[in-house]
Write a protein that holds these residues in place. Sequence first.
Motif, PDB file in Angstrom:
ATOM      1  N   ASP A 141      -2.814  11.517   3.884  1.00  0.00           N
ATOM      2  CA  ASP A 141      -3.438  10.522   4.765  1.00  0.00           C
ATOM      3  C   ASP A 141      -4.027   9.341   3.991  1.00  0.00           C
ATOM      4  OD1 ASP A 141      -2.688  11.813   7.060  1.00  0.00           O
ATOM      5  OD2 ASP A 141      -4.588  12.855   7.346  1.00  0.00           O
ATOM      6  N   PRO A 142      -4.927   9.570   3.033  1.00  0.00           N
ATOM      7  CA  PRO A 142      -5.435   8.413   2.279  1.00  0.00           C
ATOM      8  C   PRO A 142      -4.366   7.757   1.420  1.00  0.00           C
ATOM      9  CG  PRO A 142      -6.232  10.463   1.315  1.00  0.00           C
ATOM     10  CD  PRO A 142      -5.594  10.822   2.614  1.00  0.00           C
ATOM     11  N   LEU A 143      -3.419   8.547   0.925  1.00  0.00           N
ATOM     12  CA  LEU A 143      -2.364   7.990   0.081  1.00  0.00           C
ATOM     13  C   LEU A 143      -1.482   7.029   0.865  1.00  0.00           C
ATOM     14  CD1 LEU A 143      -0.663   7.785  -2.475  1.00  0.00           C
ATOM     15  CD2 LEU A 143       0.488   9.910  -1.807  1.00  0.00           C
ATOM     16  N   GLN A 144      -1.006   7.450   2.028  1.00  0.00           N
ATOM     17  CA  GLN A 144      -0.107   6.581   2.785  1.00  0.00           C
ATOM     18  C   GLN A 144      -0.850   5.384   3.384  1.00  0.00           C
ATOM     19  OE1 GLN A 144       1.607   9.367   5.521  1.00  0.00           O
ATOM     20  NE2 GLN A 144      -0.095   9.311   6.964  1.00  0.00           N
ATOM     21  N   ARG A 145      -2.137   5.545   3.649  1.00  0.00           N
ATOM     22  CA  ARG A 145      -2.928   4.408   4.142  1.00  0.00           C
ATOM     23  C   ARG A 145      -3.007   3.315   3.080  1.00  0.00           C
ATOM     24  NH1 ARG A 145      -8.202   6.455   4.195  1.00  0.00           N
ATOM     25  NH2 ARG A 145      -8.265   5.675   2.056  1.00  0.00           N
ATOM     26  N   ASP A 146      -3.361   3.705   1.852  1.00  0.00           N
ATOM     27  CA  ASP A 146      -3.477   2.712   0.786  1.00  0.00           C
ATOM     28  C   ASP A 146      -2.109   2.197   0.346  1.00  0.00           C
ATOM     29  OD1 ASP A 146      -6.153   3.271   0.974  1.00  0.00           O
ATOM     30  OD2 ASP A 146      -6.475   3.420  -1.195  1.00  0.00           O
ATOM     31  N   LEU A 147      -1.092   3.049   0.422  1.00  0.00           N
ATOM     32  CA  LEU A 147       0.258   2.594   0.094  1.00  0.00           C
ATOM     33  C   LEU A 147       0.721   1.542   1.097  1.00  0.00           C
ATOM     34  CD1 LEU A 147       2.792   2.857  -1.657  1.00  0.00           C
ATOM     35  CD2 LEU A 147       3.552   4.710  -0.147  1.00  0.00           C
ATOM     36  N   ALA A 148       0.416   1.746   2.365  1.00  0.00           N
ATOM     37  CA  ALA A 148       0.782   0.763   3.385  1.00  0.00           C
ATOM     38  C   ALA A 148       0.083  -0.571   3.122  1.00  0.00           C
ATOM     39  CB  ALA A 148       0.421   1.286   4.774  1.00  0.00           C
ATOM     40  N   ASN A 149      -1.191  -0.522   2.754  1.00  0.00           N
ATOM     41  CA  ASN A 149      -1.917  -1.758   2.439  1.00  0.00           C
ATOM     42  C   ASN A 149      -1.291  -2.468   1.243  1.00  0.00           C
ATOM     43  OD1 ASN A 149      -3.784  -1.332   4.497  1.00  0.00           O
ATOM     44  ND2 ASN A 149      -5.225  -0.248   3.169  1.00  0.00           N
ATOM     45  N   LEU A 150      -0.897  -1.685   0.243  1.00  0.00           N
ATOM     46  CA  LEU A 150      -0.284  -2.259  -0.954  1.00  0.00           C
ATOM     47  C   LEU A 150       1.058  -2.910  -0.625  1.00  0.00           C
ATOM     48  CD1 LEU A 150      -0.146  -2.706  -4.010  1.00  0.00           C
ATOM     49  CD2 LEU A 150       0.736  -0.365  -4.236  1.00  0.00           C
ATOM     50  N   LEU A 151       1.892  -2.216   0.133  1.00  0.00           N
ATOM     51  CA  LEU A 151       3.196  -2.776   0.490  1.00  0.00           C
ATOM     52  C   LEU A 151       3.042  -4.012   1.371  1.00  0.00           C
ATOM     53  CD1 LEU A 151       5.522   0.301   1.145  1.00  0.00           C
ATOM     54  CD2 LEU A 151       5.030  -0.921  -0.959  1.00  0.00           C
ATOM     55  N   GLN A 152       2.067  -3.986   2.263  1.00  0.00           N
ATOM     56  CA  GLN A 152       1.827  -5.146   3.118  1.00  0.00           C
ATOM     57  C   GLN A 152       1.556  -6.390   2.272  1.00  0.00           C
ATOM     58  OE1 GLN A 152       2.103  -5.574   6.309  1.00  0.00           O
ATOM     59  NE2 GLN A 152       0.440  -6.774   7.191  1.00  0.00           N
ATOM     60  N   LYS A 153       0.722  -6.251   1.263  1.00  0.00           N
ATOM     61  CA  LYS A 153       0.403  -7.389   0.396  1.00  0.00           C
ATOM     62  C   LYS A 153       1.637  -7.871  -0.357  1.00  0.00           C
ATOM     63  CE  LYS A 153      -4.421  -6.005  -0.358  1.00  0.00           C
ATOM     64  NZ  LYS A 153      -5.406  -5.524  -1.370  1.00  0.00           N
ATOM     65  N   GLN A 154       2.469  -6.937  -0.789  1.00  0.00           N
ATOM     66  CA  GLN A 154       3.650  -7.334  -1.560  1.00  0.00           C
ATOM     67  C   GLN A 154       4.710  -7.992  -0.673  1.00  0.00           C
ATOM     68  OE1 GLN A 154       2.899  -7.346  -4.621  1.00  0.00           O
ATOM     69  NE2 GLN A 154       1.082  -6.173  -3.998  1.00  0.00           N
ATOM     70  N   TYR A 155       4.855  -7.522   0.559  1.00  0.00           N
ATOM     71  CA  TYR A 155       5.776  -8.192   1.479  1.00  0.00           C
ATOM     72  C   TYR A 155       5.289  -9.614   1.774  1.00  0.00           C
ATOM     73  CZ  TYR A 155       8.180  -3.769   2.451  1.00  0.00           C
ATOM     74  OH  TYR A 155       8.907  -2.610   2.341  1.00  0.00           O
ATOM     75  N   GLN A 156       3.986  -9.775   1.917  1.00  0.00           N
ATOM     76  CA  GLN A 156       3.436 -11.109   2.132  1.00  0.00           C
ATOM     77  C   GLN A 156       3.750 -12.013   0.947  1.00  0.00           C
ATOM     78  OE1 GLN A 156      -0.695 -10.204   2.766  1.00  0.00           O
ATOM     79  NE2 GLN A 156      -0.459  -9.848   4.952  1.00  0.00           N
ATOM     80  N   ALA A 157       3.582 -11.475  -0.269  1.00  0.00           N
ATOM     81  CA  ALA A 157       3.853 -12.267  -1.471  1.00  0.00           C
ATOM     82  C   ALA A 157       5.323 -12.654  -1.553  1.00  0.00           C
ATOM     83  CB  ALA A 157       3.436 -11.482  -2.719  1.00  0.00           C
ATOM     84  N   VAL A 158       6.212 -11.737  -1.185  1.00  0.00           N
ATOM     85  CA  VAL A 158       7.646 -12.036  -1.215  1.00  0.00           C
ATOM     86  C   VAL A 158       7.992 -13.099  -0.182  1.00  0.00           C
ATOM     87  CG1 VAL A 158       9.947 -11.095  -0.769  1.00  0.00           C
ATOM     88  CG2 VAL A 158       8.322  -9.804  -2.159  1.00  0.00           C
ATOM     89  N   ASN A 159       7.397 -13.019   0.991  1.00  0.00           N
ATOM     90  CA  ASN A 159       7.668 -14.023   2.020  1.00  0.00           C
ATOM     91  C   ASN A 159       7.211 -15.410   1.583  1.00  0.00           C
ATOM     92  OD1 ASN A 159       9.052 -12.845   4.247  1.00  0.00           O
ATOM     93  ND2 ASN A 159       7.216 -11.695   4.772  1.00  0.00           N
ATOM     94  N   VAL A 160       6.050 -15.489   0.953  1.00  0.00           N
ATOM     95  CA  VAL A 160       5.585 -16.779   0.441  1.00  0.00           C
ATOM     96  C   VAL A 160       6.541 -17.288  -0.635  1.00  0.00           C
ATOM     97  CG1 VAL A 160       3.751 -17.927  -0.862  1.00  0.00           C
ATOM     98  CG2 VAL A 160       3.167 -16.394   1.022  1.00  0.00           C
ATOM     99  N   PHE A 161       6.987 -16.399  -1.521  1.00  0.00           N
ATOM    100  CA  PHE A 161       7.945 -16.780  -2.561  1.00  0.00           C
ATOM    101  C   PHE A 161       9.232 -17.324  -1.946  1.00  0.00           C
ATOM    102  CE2 PHE A 161      11.757 -15.330  -4.889  1.00  0.00           C
ATOM    103  CZ  PHE A 161      11.645 -16.109  -6.037  1.00  0.00           C
ATOM    104  N   TYR A 162       9.743 -16.644  -0.930  1.00  0.00           N
ATOM    105  CA  TYR A 162      10.976 -17.094  -0.291  1.00  0.00           C
ATOM    106  C   TYR A 162      10.807 -18.482   0.325  1.00  0.00           C
ATOM    107  CZ  TYR A 162      13.925 -12.884  -0.587  1.00  0.00           C
ATOM    108  OH  TYR A 162      14.745 -11.868  -1.017  1.00  0.00           O
ATOM    109  N   VAL A 163       9.696 -18.713   0.995  1.00  0.00           N
ATOM    110  CA  VAL A 163       9.486 -20.012   1.624  1.00  0.00           C
ATOM    111  C   VAL A 163       9.361 -21.108   0.564  1.00  0.00           C
ATOM    112  CG1 VAL A 163       7.882 -21.388   3.003  1.00  0.00           C
ATOM    113  CG2 VAL A 163       8.501 -19.099   3.738  1.00  0.00           C
ATOM    114  N   GLU A 164       8.687 -20.797  -0.529  1.00  0.00           N
ATOM    115  CA  GLU A 164       8.579 -21.772  -1.615  1.00  0.00           C
ATOM    116  C   GLU A 164       9.954 -22.138  -2.173  1.00  0.00           C
ATOM    117  OE1 GLU A 164       4.169 -20.458  -3.351  1.00  0.00           O
ATOM    118  OE2 GLU A 164       6.016 -19.749  -4.310  1.00  0.00           O
ATOM    119  N   GLN A 165      10.896 -21.188  -2.084  1.00  0.00           N
ATOM    120  CA  GLN A 165      12.254 -21.437  -2.567  1.00  0.00           C
ATOM    121  C   GLN A 165      13.165 -21.988  -1.469  1.00  0.00           C
ATOM    122  OE1 GLN A 165      12.845 -21.117  -5.835  1.00  0.00           O
ATOM    123  NE2 GLN A 165      10.697 -20.485  -6.006  1.00  0.00           N
ATOM    124  N   GLY A 166      12.614 -22.202  -0.278  1.00  0.00           N
ATOM    125  CA  GLY A 166      13.399 -22.763   0.818  1.00  0.00           C
ATOM    126  C   GLY A 166      14.298 -21.779   1.524  1.00  0.00           C
TER     127      GLY A 166
END
Length: 243
Positions: free
Chosen positions: A179-204
């Motif tokens: 339970d705590p592991l998957q909760r924090d893993l979800a938070n971590l992945l959420q941040k990384q998906y956000q970072a990838v989306n920003v990277f993609y937009v910066e690259q057009g």
Amino acid sequence: MPAPLPSVPQRRLARQARQKFVEGICAGLPDLDKTVLDFLSQLVSQTGTQRDMQARRDAWLQFQQHHTDWVANMGRGLREALAPHISTTRGTPMPAGASQFELLSDDVVENKIAASRMALTVNEQVSHQLDTVRQRTQSLEGQDLDSNDILRPEAVCLIVVEQWVEAGMQRTDLLTVVDPLQRDLANLLQKQYQAVNVFYVEQGVTPQNDLRSRVRRTEGGTVGAGDTAPGGLASQALAQTRE
């Protein structure tokens, strides 16, 4: 007729996005490790039956002995998953002697089951950001993500589970801390998906459905200049990451 292969710059962008995603996860692994250790330490301090208290203590001791290997193994497994792979969706012939259906050991099956359950919970939180990453990656590669693509939560969760067992810890202890592991893993992945989306937009890089939507609105004469400017796209991406 097979779909045309993506260009080298497109493949490079998609690979850079995966590298950014994996490195971000690896940077967050020590925090996952601390979450599990803190949770087990709290369990040890709780009262219960003699059997339960002994099981908690055993899990706590096992984790203290093997958690360093677990973190190192996860990092290695994530980076190894970046190795170029041949997509099965393009009709590539299978290696000689390979079978479409292979017998799996009980351990492999149990790992996949545990990882799938974990991924279901993670997906509930990251689905929006993941879908945007998937669409943008698809626009670069001309196909959807493979089932074992490291950008998929299922692939990340499988590495977490496999390396837990590989480090010498019991799968039942993993279920104790899931339970705590998957909760924090979800938070971590959420941040990384956000970072990838920003990277993609910066690259057009724009998802195909967003592109078609802008074309339709342009034909209707309802799009302002700011909608197609780079700053407008970046603002849209940042707004998406906050949803």
